[in-house]
Design a protein around this motif. Sequence first.
Motif, PDB file in Angstrom:
ATOM      1  N   SER A 139       0.808  -1.218   0.000  1.00  0.00           N
ATOM      2  CA  SER A 139       0.000   0.000   0.000  1.00  0.00           C
ATOM      3  C   SER A 139       0.843   1.272   0.000  1.00  0.00           C
ATOM      4  N   PHE A 140       2.104   1.168   0.367  1.00  0.00           N
ATOM      5  CA  PHE A 140       2.983   2.339   0.413  1.00  0.00           C
ATOM      6  C   PHE A 140       3.635   2.613  -0.943  1.00  0.00           C
ATOM      7  N   CYS A 141       3.402   1.764  -1.928  1.00  0.00           N
ATOM      8  CA  CYS A 141       3.981   1.936  -3.265  1.00  0.00           C
ATOM      9  C   CYS A 141       2.941   2.526  -4.213  1.00  0.00           C
ATOM     10  N   VAL A 142       3.421   3.319  -5.159  1.00  0.00           N
ATOM     11  CA  VAL A 142       2.551   3.940  -6.154  1.00  0.00           C
ATOM     12  C   VAL A 142       3.095   3.600  -7.535  1.00  0.00           C
ATOM     13  N   SER A 143       2.261   3.044  -8.391  1.00  0.00           N
ATOM     14  CA  SER A 143       2.651   2.810  -9.778  1.00  0.00           C
ATOM     15  C   SER A 143       2.571   4.141 -10.523  1.00  0.00           C
ATOM     16  N   LEU A 144       3.664   4.535 -11.140  1.00  0.00           N
ATOM     17  CA  LEU A 144       3.702   5.812 -11.856  1.00  0.00           C
ATOM     18  C   LEU A 144       3.539   5.660 -13.361  1.00  0.00           C
ATOM     19  N   HIS A 145       3.444   4.450 -13.872  1.00  0.00           N
ATOM     20  CA  HIS A 145       3.411   4.265 -15.322  1.00  0.00           C
ATOM     21  C   HIS A 145       2.254   5.037 -15.946  1.00  0.00           C
ATOM     22  N   GLN A 146       2.597   5.976 -16.794  1.00  0.00           N
ATOM     23  CA  GLN A 146       1.660   6.850 -17.503  1.00  0.00           C
ATOM     24  C   GLN A 146       0.759   7.631 -16.552  1.00  0.00           C
ATOM     25  N   LYS A 147       1.301   7.974 -15.405  1.00  0.00           N
ATOM     26  CA  LYS A 147       0.520   8.701 -14.406  1.00  0.00           C
ATOM     27  C   LYS A 147       1.274   9.932 -13.929  1.00  0.00           C
ATOM     28  N   ALA A 148       0.508  10.847 -13.371  1.00  0.00           N
ATOM     29  CA  ALA A 148       1.046  12.028 -12.696  1.00  0.00           C
ATOM     30  C   ALA A 148       0.520  11.980 -11.271  1.00  0.00           C
ATOM     31  N   VAL A 149       1.436  12.013 -10.316  1.00  0.00           N
ATOM     32  CA  VAL A 149       1.070  11.928  -8.907  1.00  0.00           C
ATOM     33  C   VAL A 149       1.678  13.124  -8.186  1.00  0.00           C
ATOM     34  N   LYS A 150       0.855  13.858  -7.438  1.00  0.00           N
ATOM     35  CA  LYS A 150       1.353  15.011  -6.701  1.00  0.00           C
ATOM     36  C   LYS A 150       1.752  14.584  -5.290  1.00  0.00           C
ATOM     37  N   MET A 151       2.970  14.956  -4.916  1.00  0.00           N
ATOM     38  CA  MET A 151       3.475  14.717  -3.563  1.00  0.00           C
ATOM     39  C   MET A 151       4.050  16.032  -3.073  1.00  0.00           C
ATOM     40  N   GLY A 152       3.404  16.613  -2.101  1.00  0.00           N
ATOM     41  CA  GLY A 152       3.818  17.930  -1.630  1.00  0.00           C
ATOM     42  C   GLY A 152       3.649  18.940  -2.736  1.00  0.00           C
ATOM     43  N   THR A 153       4.732  19.640  -3.062  1.00  0.00           N
ATOM     44  CA  THR A 153       4.666  20.646  -4.128  1.00  0.00           C
ATOM     45  C   THR A 153       5.201  20.119  -5.461  1.00  0.00           C
ATOM     46  N   TYR A 154       5.523  18.832  -5.532  1.00  0.00           N
ATOM     47  CA  TYR A 154       6.099  18.227  -6.733  1.00  0.00           C
ATOM     48  C   TYR A 154       5.107  17.324  -7.442  1.00  0.00           C
ATOM     49  N   TRP A 155       5.173  17.318  -8.768  1.00  0.00           N
ATOM     50  CA  TRP A 155       4.454  16.366  -9.597  1.00  0.00           C
ATOM     51  C   TRP A 155       5.445  15.308 -10.056  1.00  0.00           C
ATOM     52  N   PHE A 156       5.143  14.059  -9.805  1.00  0.00           N
ATOM     53  CA  PHE A 156       5.949  12.939 -10.284  1.00  0.00           C
ATOM     54  C   PHE A 156       5.253  12.378 -11.519  1.00  0.00           C
ATOM     55  N   LEU A 157       5.929  12.463 -12.659  1.00  0.00           N
ATOM     56  CA  LEU A 157       5.397  11.964 -13.920  1.00  0.00           C
ATOM     57  C   LEU A 157       6.159  10.697 -14.265  1.00  0.00           C
ATOM     58  N   GLY A 158       5.438   9.608 -14.507  1.00  0.00           N
ATOM     59  CA  GLY A 158       6.097   8.333 -14.726  1.00  0.00           C
ATOM     60  C   GLY A 158       5.770   7.685 -16.053  1.00  0.00           C
ATOM     61  N   TYR A 159       6.768   7.016 -16.600  1.00  0.00           N
ATOM     62  CA  TYR A 159       6.575   6.276 -17.841  1.00  0.00           C
ATOM     63  C   TYR A 159       7.520   5.089 -17.842  1.00  0.00           C
ATOM     64  N   GLY A 160       6.950   3.894 -17.933  1.00  0.00           N
ATOM     65  CA  GLY A 160       7.745   2.675 -17.825  1.00  0.00           C
ATOM     66  C   GLY A 160       8.248   2.116 -19.129  1.00  0.00           C
ATOM     67  N   GLY A 161       7.717   2.548 -20.238  1.00  0.00           N
ATOM     68  CA  GLY A 161       8.028   2.079 -21.582  1.00  0.00           C
ATOM     69  C   GLY A 161       9.241   1.207 -21.791  1.00  0.00           C
ATOM     70  N   GLY A 162       9.273   0.532 -22.889  1.00  0.00           N
ATOM     71  CA  GLY A 162      10.281  -0.381 -23.416  1.00  0.00           C
ATOM     72  C   GLY A 162      11.652  -0.390 -22.802  1.00  0.00           C
ATOM     73  N   GLY A 163      12.626  -0.654 -23.609  1.00  0.00           N
ATOM     74  CA  GLY A 163      13.975  -0.749 -23.115  1.00  0.00           C
ATOM     75  C   GLY A 163      14.960  -0.036 -24.001  1.00  0.00           C
ATOM     76  N   PHE A 164      14.908  -0.309 -25.285  1.00  0.00           N
ATOM     77  CA  PHE A 164      15.868   0.295 -26.202  1.00  0.00           C
ATOM     78  C   PHE A 164      15.180   1.007 -27.361  1.00  0.00           C
ATOM     79  N   TYR A 165      14.014   1.594 -27.106  1.00  0.00           N
ATOM     80  CA  TYR A 165      13.330   2.371 -28.141  1.00  0.00           C
ATOM     81  C   TYR A 165      13.978   3.742 -28.236  1.00  0.00           C
ATOM     82  N   VAL A 166      14.484   4.078 -29.394  1.00  0.00           N
ATOM     83  CA  VAL A 166      15.090   5.397 -29.597  1.00  0.00           C
ATOM     84  C   VAL A 166      13.993   6.453 -29.666  1.00  0.00           C
ATOM     85  N   GLU A 167      12.815   6.065 -30.142  1.00  0.00           N
ATOM     86  CA  GLU A 167      11.650   6.945 -30.188  1.00  0.00           C
ATOM     87  C   GLU A 167      10.452   6.179 -29.650  1.00  0.00           C
TER      88      GLU A 167
END
Length: 122
Positions: free
Chosen positions: A3-31
Amino acid sequence: KYSFCVSLHQKAVKMGTYWFLGYGGGGFYVEDKYFRKLAREWYGEFNGEKVVLVTHQPPFGLQVDWLDSRHVGNKDYRAFIERIKPRLVICGHLHETVGTMERLGEIKIVNPGWEGMVIELK
């Protein structure tokens, strides 16, 4: 289960005054056209905010994406970073660059690796 973990994949999560933007995508995609689409939305919504970008793959053209005498990072991540100027970029994927900390202008970019690291945000 964690319960203390947050999945950030394709999400925006606000913590305090910061926005955490997350993206888990592939591994070796140049684009990544899916990230590009999401990045346009995020830019419109979070431009000028305090942002921490968290990605699986590193951005292109830095020490953090250097592998076997070439850069293997993502160019779309790099373009987004240069445009929105997050306070911090946390990435991973490459075991060879674990512990790498560098700057792109005023932006700190780190690959904390599997042991992690403590970073104080102000």
